[in-house]
Scaffold this active site. Structure first.
Site, PDB file in Angstrom:
ATOM      1  N   ASP A  75      -2.507   4.533  -2.091  1.00 55.14           N
ATOM      2  CA  ASP A  75      -2.175   3.969  -0.785  1.00 55.14           C
ATOM      3  C   ASP A  75      -2.805   4.870   0.297  1.00 55.14           C
ATOM      4  O   ASP A  75      -3.232   5.994   0.005  1.00 55.14           O
ATOM      5  CB  ASP A  75      -0.646   3.943  -0.672  1.00 55.14           C
ATOM      6  CG  ASP A  75      -0.165   3.648   0.725  1.00 55.14           C
ATOM      7  OD1 ASP A  75      -0.643   2.668   1.313  1.00 55.14           O
ATOM      8  OD2 ASP A  75       0.694   4.406   1.224  1.00 55.14           O
TER       9      ASP A  75
ATOM     10  N   ASP B  15       3.672   5.610  -1.088  1.00 58.17           N
ATOM     11  CA  ASP B  15       4.903   6.097  -0.448  1.00 58.17           C
ATOM     12  C   ASP B  15       5.822   4.988   0.039  1.00 58.17           C
ATOM     13  O   ASP B  15       6.923   5.254   0.489  1.00 58.17           O
ATOM     14  CB  ASP B  15       4.549   6.967   0.770  1.00 58.17           C
ATOM     15  CG  ASP B  15       4.067   6.125   1.939  1.00 58.17           C
ATOM     16  OD1 ASP B  15       3.187   5.266   1.723  1.00 58.17           O
ATOM     17  OD2 ASP B  15       4.580   6.299   3.056  1.00 58.17           O
TER      18      ASP B  15
ATOM     19  N   ASP C  83      -1.708   5.070   4.324  1.00 56.25           N
ATOM     20  CA  ASP C  83      -0.738   5.628   5.295  1.00 56.25           C
ATOM     21  C   ASP C  83       0.440   6.281   4.568  1.00 56.25           C
ATOM     22  O   ASP C  83       1.081   5.661   3.723  1.00 56.25           O
ATOM     23  CB  ASP C  83      -0.213   4.527   6.212  1.00 56.25           C
ATOM     24  CG  ASP C  83      -1.264   4.032   7.183  1.00 56.25           C
ATOM     25  OD1 ASP C  83      -1.329   4.542   8.292  1.00 56.25           O
ATOM     26  OD2 ASP C  83      -2.046   3.132   6.792  1.00 56.25           O
TER      27      ASP C  83
END
Ligand code: MG
Length: 397
Positions: free
Chosen positions: A120, A319, A122
Site C-alpha cells: 500500500d 495499514d 499512504d
C-alpha cells in the site's frame, strides 16, 4: 522535502487471543466469520456505509467515522497508560508478531519460494499527513522499494489514482494498482527484469486492467456534486481518484462531521450504482462492482503467470481497512504473508505487524533487510556454484 504534520494514529483495538510466542505463521489457515477472528468489538466501525434516508443513517456514519478517525484529544486518552494496556498489547503482539523481529525465522521458512511484493502507499510507504497531496515518501524509502523491485516483482496497491501514486513513487519498474485496484498497469517487459515471471503465461506485455471503465462518467458526475455540496464545510477535501472519489475529513473539525456526512449522503442517494466505504479520515465513493485490493492481488498474480504456483510467496504490506481484503485473500489461499502496519493493536487478517507508522521506519527497515538477505543469499549461491561442495548450493530465489 516539505515539512508535514502527521495525522494522529488510530487508537488501540484489542485482539486478546494469543498464540505461542515465536511461532512462524507463514501460511495461516482461513478463519471463519472473517474480521480476523478477534474479539475486538470496541468500535462501531463499518467498512461499508449504507445510504438511506433519515438521521439514523447519518448517526451510524458518525459513529463509524469517530471510531476510525480519532481526534488528537481522544487518541491521547486512548493512548494513556492503563493497567490492562500492556497486557493487551502483549497479547496482540503474540498473535501478530513483528515481521522485523521475526525476520530470520520468516526467511528460513521462505527458502525456495518466489517472493512477489505488494505494498500500500499512504500510511505504509509514506506517513498519513493532513494534506493528502503532500504525502511524500522519503528518498530512503524510495531506495528501499527500488532495491526490493530489483529482486522481486513488486506492486503498489493504493486507493489513490494510479497517476498520482506513480508521481509519488516515481519508479517505472513497478506495477501500480490505483483506485483500490480498479486501475492496474505494469512495466513493459517485466520478465526481462525477473526471470521467474513466466513470459508464456504472463497475460500481457504491460498489464493494463480497468474493470470499472463504464463508471468513469458517473464518477466524474459524483465528484462534481460532492465538490459543490461540501464546499461550505471548512477543511473538507474531495479528491478524484479516477475510478473512485475520496472525501477527506482530516482537517474538518469534529463538530462539523455530522454536516459533512449529511451532505455526502444527500449526494449518494442519487447514485445507487455507487457505494460508500471508509478509511482513515476519509469517506470513499466507489462503483458497486466486486473489486478490491484483494481482487487486484489475485489478478496481478495471475497476470504474472503465478496463478496456480505453489512455490510463490506473495507478501502484502498495508495499514488500512481496505488492505484487509488483500490480507484475507492471502489467508484464504493459505499462501503468502500479510503484514499490518499499525502503531496499535487492531482487528486484522494479517499474520504479522510492523509498528511506528508515523515515519514508516519499520517498513523501510523490513524492506532493507529483505534486500540485504537476498543480496547475501545470491552471493552465497554464486560462491556455491564456484565451490560445489559448499553447503549453500541450493538457489533460494
Ligand atoms: Mg494506507
Amino acid at each position: 522535502m516539505t515539512k508535514q504534520s502527521v495525522v494522529v494514529p488510530e487508537p488501540p483495538m484489542i485482539a486478546p487471543a494469543a498464540v505461542p510466542s515465536g511461532a512462524v505463521q507463514l501460511f495461516p489457515p482461513p478463519r471463519s466469520g472473517g474480521g480476523g477472528g478477534a474479539s475486538v468489538g470496541k468500535k462501531k466501525y463499518m467498512g461499508h456505509l449504507e445510504v438511506g434516508s433519515g438521521g439514523g443513517r447519518v448517526n451510524a456514519w458518525l459513529d463509524s467515522m469517530r471510531a476510525s478517525s480519532p481526534t488528537h484529544a481522544r487518541a491521547a486518552v486512548a493512548l494513556a497508560p492503563s493497567p490492562d494496556a500492556a497486557d493487551e498489547v502483549d497479547a496482540w503482539t503474540r498473535k501478530h508478531p513483528s515481521a522485523l523481529e521475526m525476520f530470520d525465522e520468516i526467511v528460513r521458512a521462505w527458502k525456495g519460494k518466489q517472493i512477489v511484493m505488494f505494498m500500500d502507499y499512504d500510511g505504509t510507504l509514506s506517513p498519513i499527513v493532513d494534506e493528502p497531496d503532500k504525502a511524500y515518501m522519503s528518498e530512503a524509502m524510495r531506495a528501499a522499494v527500488k532495491g526490493v523491485a530489483s529482486y522481486f516483482p513488486t506492486a503498489i496497491v493504493s486507493g489513490r489514482c494510479r497517476d498520482k501514486v506513480y508521481n509519488f513513487v516515481q519508479l517505472a519498474e513497478l506495477y501500480y494498482a490505483g483506485s483500490h485496484g480498479m486501475d492496474i498497469k505494469g512495466p513493459t517487459n517485466a520478465w526481462k527484469q525477473h526471470k521467474a515471471i513466466n513470459k508464456t503465461k504472463a497475460k500481457a506485455k504491460s498489464v493494463l486492467f480497468q474493470p470499472a471503465s463504464e463508471f468513469l462518467p458517473m464518477i466524474d458526475e459524483v465528484y462534481k456534486a460532492l465538490i459543490e455540496k461540501t464546499k461550505a464545510i471548512e477543511g473538507s477535501k474531495v479528491e478524484n481518484n479516477k475510478f473512485c472519489v475520496s472525501v477527506h475529513f482530516r482537517r474538518v473539525e469534529e463538530k462539523k462531521w455530522s454536516a459533512l456526512a449529511e451532505q455526502v449522503r444527500s449526494v449518494m442517494k442519487d447514485f445507487p450504482k455507487l457505494r460508500l466505504t471508509q478509511g482513515r479520515k476519509v469517506l470513499e465513493v466507489r462503483p458497486t462492482i466486486k473489486w478490491d485490493k484483494g481482487k487486484a492481488l489475485e489478478f496481478l498474480l495471475e497476470s504474472l503467470g503465478f496463478a496456480n504456483c505453489n512455490d510463490i510467496l506473495p507478501v502484502y504490506i498495508g495499514d488500512d481497512r481496505t488492505d484487509e481484503d488483500a490480507f484475507k485473500v492471502l489467508r484464504e489461499r493459505g499462501q503468502g504473508l500479510g503484514i499490518l502496519v499499525s502503531e496499535y493493536p487492531k482487528e486484522t487478517n494479517a499474520s504479522y505487524s510492523l509498528r511506528e507508522p508515523k515515519e514508516a521506519r519499520t517498513v523501510m527497515q523490513f524492506l532493507q533487510r529483505l534486500v540485504e538477505w537476498k543480496s547475501n543469499s545470491n552471493s552465497l549461491n554464486a560462491r556455491a556454484r564456484v565451490f560445489p561442495s559448499s553447503p549453500h548450493a541450493k538457489d533460494d530465489r
